[in-house]
Design a protein around this motif. Structure first.
Motif, PDB file in Angstrom:
ATOM      1  N   GLN A 116       0.868  -1.178   0.000  1.00  0.00           N
ATOM      2  CA  GLN A 116       0.000   0.000   0.000  1.00  0.00           C
ATOM      3  C   GLN A 116       0.905   1.227   0.000  1.00  0.00           C
ATOM      4  OE1 GLN A 116      -3.071   1.791   3.178  1.00  0.00           O
ATOM      5  NE2 GLN A 116      -3.631  -0.279   2.536  1.00  0.00           N
ATOM      6  N   TYR A 117       0.414   2.305  -0.616  1.00  0.00           N
ATOM      7  CA  TYR A 117       1.228   3.519  -0.719  1.00  0.00           C
ATOM      8  C   TYR A 117       0.403   4.703  -0.226  1.00  0.00           C
ATOM      9  CZ  TYR A 117       3.543   0.247  -3.826  1.00  0.00           C
ATOM     10  OH  TYR A 117       4.145  -0.873  -4.345  1.00  0.00           O
ATOM     11  N   ARG A 118       1.035   5.502   0.646  1.00  0.00           N
ATOM     12  CA  ARG A 118       0.303   6.616   1.242  1.00  0.00           C
ATOM     13  C   ARG A 118       1.166   7.878   1.305  1.00  0.00           C
ATOM     14  NH1 ARG A 118      -1.886   3.934   6.897  1.00  0.00           N
ATOM     15  NH2 ARG A 118      -2.666   1.954   6.032  1.00  0.00           N
ATOM     16  N   ARG A 143      -4.492   7.252   0.725  1.00  0.00           N
ATOM     17  CA  ARG A 143      -4.078   5.852   0.631  1.00  0.00           C
ATOM     18  C   ARG A 143      -4.385   5.267  -0.742  1.00  0.00           C
ATOM     19  NH1 ARG A 143      -7.049   3.230   5.731  1.00  0.00           N
ATOM     20  NH2 ARG A 143      -8.798   4.225   4.680  1.00  0.00           N
ATOM     21  N   TYR A 144      -3.361   4.715  -1.372  1.00  0.00           N
ATOM     22  CA  TYR A 144      -3.519   3.956  -2.609  1.00  0.00           C
ATOM     23  C   TYR A 144      -3.446   2.487  -2.230  1.00  0.00           C
ATOM     24  CZ  TYR A 144      -2.716   8.409  -4.938  1.00  0.00           C
ATOM     25  OH  TYR A 144      -2.808   9.714  -5.340  1.00  0.00           O
ATOM     26  N   ALA A 145      -4.619   1.836  -2.206  1.00  0.00           N
ATOM     27  CA  ALA A 145      -4.696   0.476  -1.676  1.00  0.00           C
ATOM     28  C   ALA A 145      -5.535  -0.398  -2.607  1.00  0.00           C
ATOM     29  CB  ALA A 145      -5.301   0.481  -0.277  1.00  0.00           C
ATOM     30  N   ARG A 146      -5.334  -1.699  -2.500  1.00  0.00           N
ATOM     31  CA  ARG A 146      -6.144  -2.663  -3.252  1.00  0.00           C
ATOM     32  C   ARG A 146      -6.434  -3.866  -2.369  1.00  0.00           C
ATOM     33  NH1 ARG A 146      -3.753  -7.154  -5.540  1.00  0.00           N
ATOM     34  NH2 ARG A 146      -1.465  -7.297  -5.558  1.00  0.00           N
ATOM     35  N   PHE A 154      -5.553  -0.654  -7.725  1.00  0.00           N
ATOM     36  CA  PHE A 154      -5.366   0.269  -6.611  1.00  0.00           C
ATOM     37  C   PHE A 154      -6.440   1.351  -6.677  1.00  0.00           C
ATOM     38  CE2 PHE A 154      -1.185  -1.638  -6.627  1.00  0.00           C
ATOM     39  CZ  PHE A 154      -0.818  -1.633  -5.287  1.00  0.00           C
TER      40      PHE A 154
END
Length: 267
Positions: A116-118, A143-146, A154
């Motif tokens: 995850q990227y935040r 938050r870039y999440a999947r 994402f």
């Protein structure tokens, strides 16, 4: 002919209402919430390194386990640059890179570990009491999440957090070297975004523990945290019972830095 048309209209209207009723019945939710309990163990290492009177490096490194300590949960890497705006106010800006382990590692349809990227921003306001320290922490995250499903995209969501923390000395009147202290906090999480439909309230965390300040550089805290959050549906909630152990390291990289108003690392 008019009679036939009227009959067809009546049939279509009746069918539409029947379809709507069936649809509503198929989406009927329980009339009370369901809560299940889980356990975990979280270990954290917090750092704060002051370059000068204004600028600092801030870092958090977390290892989180599920089912007590049995299963891997997450690894968190949180990095940031902190700027001291005023005597009791600091701002931080940074990035976060967490990794999540899928709860079911044997499922062939999921990725075993998902990143995850935040981006994150934070304001910390200290309240100057004489014999205790209180901190207001306001934090936002993008938050870039999947999901764990293989190939899932994402998505961008937003999270807003507020935490009120208290640090109360027990064997001394101030938080200085060789001080045992009580640590308390309450934190509320809210979230929004295109994929957030009903679970805008994400989590509530309450912590109670003991800390020991060895010197101006090192301290440790350990205690119990309960979190209460949504768990996949509007009526499903999870109550997590978590043991927390955190180690803190902070230092001034220049000898001529002015004394701090407070020196309790954030957690």
């Amino acid at each position: 002919m008019k009679t036939i048309v009227k009959t067809l209209v009546a049939v279509l209207v009746t069918a539409a209402f029947a379809s709507g009723n069936l649809s509503a019945q198929s989406h009927t939710w329980p009339d009370k919430k369901e809560v299940h309990s889980t356990t975990g163990s979280w270990f954290g290492f917090y750092t704060k390194y002051n370059f000068n009177d204004r600028w600092s490096y801030y870092g958090e490194y977390h290892l989180r386990r599920r089912n007590g300590i049995k299963d891997m949960g997450q690894i968190y890497l949180r990095l940031g640059a902190t700027y001291k705006v005023a005597k009791y106010l600091e701002l931080t800006l940074g990035i976060v890179n967490p990794y999540y382990w899928a709860p079911n590692q044997n499922d062939p349809g999921v990725d075993k570990v998902v990143p995850q990227y935040r981006l994150w921003q934070q304001a910390v306001l200290a309240t100057p009491f004489k014999y205790l320290k209180a901190l207001h922490q306001f934090r936002t995250e993008q938050r870039y999440a999947r999901s764990y499903t293989i190939g899932s995209p994402f998505e961008l969501t937003y999270r807003f957090r507020y935490k009120l923390s208290f640090y109360i000395p027990l064997n001394k009147r101030e938080l200085k070297a060789k001080t045992l202290f009580l640590s308390l906090y309450e934190e509320i999480f809210m979230q929004t975004g295109k994929s957030i439909v009903y679970n805008h309230f994400e989590d509530n965390r309450a912590f109670i523990g003991l800390g020991y300040k060895f010197n101006e550089t090192w301290q440790v805290q350990a205690g119990y945290m309960n979190t209460y959050r949504h768990s996949g549906a509007p009526w499903l909630y999870e109550s997590r019972h978590i043991f927390r152990l955190n180690l803190f390291h902070q230092m001034d990289l220049k000898k001529d830095i002015q004394p701090k108003v407070w020196d309790v690392p954030l957690n």
